[in-house]
Scaffold this active site. Sequence first.
Site, mmCIF file in Angstrom:
data_model
loop_
_atom_site.group_PDB
_atom_site.id
_atom_site.type_symbol
_atom_site.label_atom_id
_atom_site.label_comp_id
_atom_site.label_asym_id
_atom_site.label_seq_id
_atom_site.Cartn_x
_atom_site.Cartn_y
_atom_site.Cartn_z
ATOM 1 N N VAL A 221 -75.396 -19.029 33.809
ATOM 2 C CA VAL A 221 -74.468 -17.901 33.754
ATOM 3 C C VAL A 221 -73.034 -18.364 33.962
ATOM 4 O O VAL A 221 -72.119 -18.001 33.211
ATOM 5 C CB VAL A 221 -74.853 -16.837 34.797
ATOM 6 C CG1 VAL A 221 -73.796 -15.735 34.863
ATOM 7 C CG2 VAL A 221 -76.214 -16.231 34.458
ATOM 8 N N ASP B 11 -89.062 -10.566 35.053
ATOM 9 C CA ASP B 11 -88.402 -11.366 36.089
ATOM 10 C C ASP B 11 -88.856 -11.016 37.499
ATOM 11 O O ASP B 11 -88.739 -11.838 38.407
ATOM 12 C CB ASP B 11 -86.883 -11.175 36.011
ATOM 13 C CG ASP B 11 -86.296 -11.665 34.698
ATOM 14 O OD1 ASP B 11 -87.046 -12.249 33.891
ATOM 15 O OD2 ASP B 11 -85.096 -11.455 34.475
ATOM 16 N N GLY C 7 -76.909 -17.057 41.265
ATOM 17 C CA GLY C 7 -78.313 -16.685 41.234
ATOM 18 C C GLY C 7 -78.552 -15.189 41.253
ATOM 19 O O GLY C 7 -77.626 -14.381 41.377
ATOM 20 N N GLY D 242 -70.715 -21.546 40.957
ATOM 21 C CA GLY D 242 -72.034 -21.755 40.393
ATOM 22 C C GLY D 242 -71.962 -22.455 39.047
ATOM 23 O O GLY D 242 -71.298 -21.971 38.127
ATOM 24 N N GLY D 243 -72.651 -23.582 38.940
ATOM 25 C CA GLY D 243 -72.651 -24.358 37.708
ATOM 26 C C GLY D 243 -73.959 -24.261 36.959
ATOM 27 O O GLY D 243 -74.393 -25.229 36.326
ATOM 28 N N GLY D 244 -74.590 -23.078 37.013
ATOM 29 C CA GLY D 244 -75.809 -22.848 36.258
ATOM 30 C C GLY D 244 -75.518 -22.203 34.923
ATOM 31 O O GLY D 244 -74.384 -22.202 34.433
ATOM 32 N N HIS E 207 -81.639 -31.937 2.653
ATOM 33 C CA HIS E 207 -80.388 -32.633 2.968
ATOM 34 C C HIS E 207 -79.207 -31.869 2.353
ATOM 35 O O HIS E 207 -79.279 -31.425 1.210
ATOM 36 C CB HIS E 207 -80.421 -34.053 2.388
ATOM 37 C CG HIS E 207 -79.111 -34.781 2.536
ATOM 38 N ND1 HIS E 207 -78.717 -35.359 3.719
ATOM 39 C CD2 HIS E 207 -78.090 -34.965 1.651
ATOM 40 C CE1 HIS E 207 -77.522 -35.901 3.557
ATOM 41 N NE2 HIS E 207 -77.115 -35.676 2.303
ATOM 42 N N LEU F 159 -71.631 -21.266 33.489
ATOM 43 C CA LEU F 159 -71.079 -22.102 32.416
ATOM 44 C C LEU F 159 -70.845 -21.318 31.142
ATOM 45 O O LEU F 159 -69.859 -21.552 30.434
ATOM 46 C CB LEU F 159 -72.004 -23.287 32.159
ATOM 47 C CG LEU F 159 -72.212 -24.229 33.347
ATOM 48 C CD1 LEU F 159 -73.002 -25.453 32.930
ATOM 49 C CD2 LEU F 159 -70.885 -24.644 33.978
ATOM 50 N N GLU F 160 -71.743 -20.394 30.823
ATOM 51 C CA GLU F 160 -71.520 -19.575 29.633
ATOM 52 C C GLU F 160 -70.238 -18.767 29.758
ATOM 53 O O GLU F 160 -69.406 -18.752 28.839
ATOM 54 C CB GLU F 160 -72.709 -18.642 29.400
ATOM 55 C CG GLU F 160 -73.946 -19.336 28.862
ATOM 56 C CD GLU F 160 -75.100 -18.402 28.595
ATOM 57 O OE1 GLU F 160 -76.131 -18.862 28.068
ATOM 58 O OE2 GLU F 160 -74.982 -17.180 28.899
#
Length: 472
Positions: free
Chosen positions: A186, A313, A272, A182-184, A457, A188-189
């Site tokens: 969750v 959810d 998911g 899964g590359g969503g 700045h 990736l984190e």
Amino acid sequence: MTSAHYDVIIVGSGQSGTPLASAFAAAGRKTALIEGAHIGGTCVNEGCTPTNTMIASGRVAYLARRGEDYGVQTEKVAIDMVKIRQRKRNIVSSRADGSRKRLVGVDVINGEASFSAPKTLAVQMIAGGEKTVRGETILINTGERPRPPNLKGLDRIDKKRVLNSTSIMELAEVPEHLIVLGGGYVGLEFGQLFRRLGAEVTVIQRAAQLVPKEDLDVAVSLNKILEEDGIRIHLLTSAVSISNAGYKRRPIVLETDRAGSISGSHILFATGRIPNTDMLNLDWVGVKTNSRGHIVVNERLETTASGIYALGDVHGGPAFTHMSYDDFRIIRANLILASVPANTVSLTTTQASRSRILTPYVIYTDPQLAHVGLHERDLETMQRKTKTARMPMGYVARAIETDETRGLMKATVDAETGDILGFTCLGVEGGEVMSIVQTAMMGGVKWWDLEAAVWAHPSLAESLNNLWAYLQ
């Protein structure tokens, strides 16, 4: 079997349920909160709080290894996974304790609830036995859970090596090789976190890009960043089966349709989540769900059954803690504040704020991926002229000074009115930069107002002087 009657019953103590229970009790309503696991819900116990606590440890390890880039000599970085885990546990415990202490005047019932009759719930108590509770108003806040893994051969794999977003945070050691399905958000984190802690990481993604809901150019930039960190990514690839390899350090083998065989020590299923509605007996009381199991609600969060509401959810939509908390505000406005005399309370809460077009969110990769408003796909059906600006973070003075130049900023505006329609920052502290633009969008501030603003700045906000020069 015991029974009790309440004015309000809330099933699930997530980010909307817990403050609502306190608010109803403070308003003089006899209130019960039913919770089968832990006070505070997923965010406090298994989601945002523990995940970001561990991500902070991963960033420290990352910066320590980069010491020489800043002229700082560091010794070899060593990871104490048990200490990282304990730090996470301590912070979660503190947050959960705080949630419990705020439940003044609320009857907390520890058990699993399901409908047994209209306005009636049967609760299987964790301590044993059953309790029946009845309520004039019932609010369902049961959230979601990780989708159960489904892969040929999985039943023969050591369960300790098969992980989800909850169990992966309880590891006592860094995996030798973590395979992420899964590359969503969750996947990736956690993939980047454990890469920084020393694991070899491979991400298997069925779609043609990572984070499929994001614009392609943003996803491509994030893909490049993760590969720079040493993560192997296979797009358009599906898992076919899994088996035991017999090797001590990498005892599992994942077969894929395009990337061949991949051996690893652990596998994370990040494909998911599903709503916790299947155990509630919703059909018995006329509460409808959609094809995915989410509860159908209107703009006031009312279900198809009188007196029953759904929060967070469990009703679908953007699955973010801040949206769940917005649900709390909607219910509070309609069921609590609306009944209080106007001269005794300030009715500042929107009573039906289901307009989610400005929904902000942050993916806590490093750099962060933050977004608010519309995406490119949303513009395809709009009858308005637009312009889009893209600027590399390498053009941002503050990012250069801190050597955090990876990523990009992107904004889309109405070419005629100057309204800001969407904004993305894949960059250092992207969530904070995004929040500035979100505030501007909420106030109807035009893009040229941000361009003309005098920002301190050097600051990341100062980039909002320069971004608009790239509109085209």
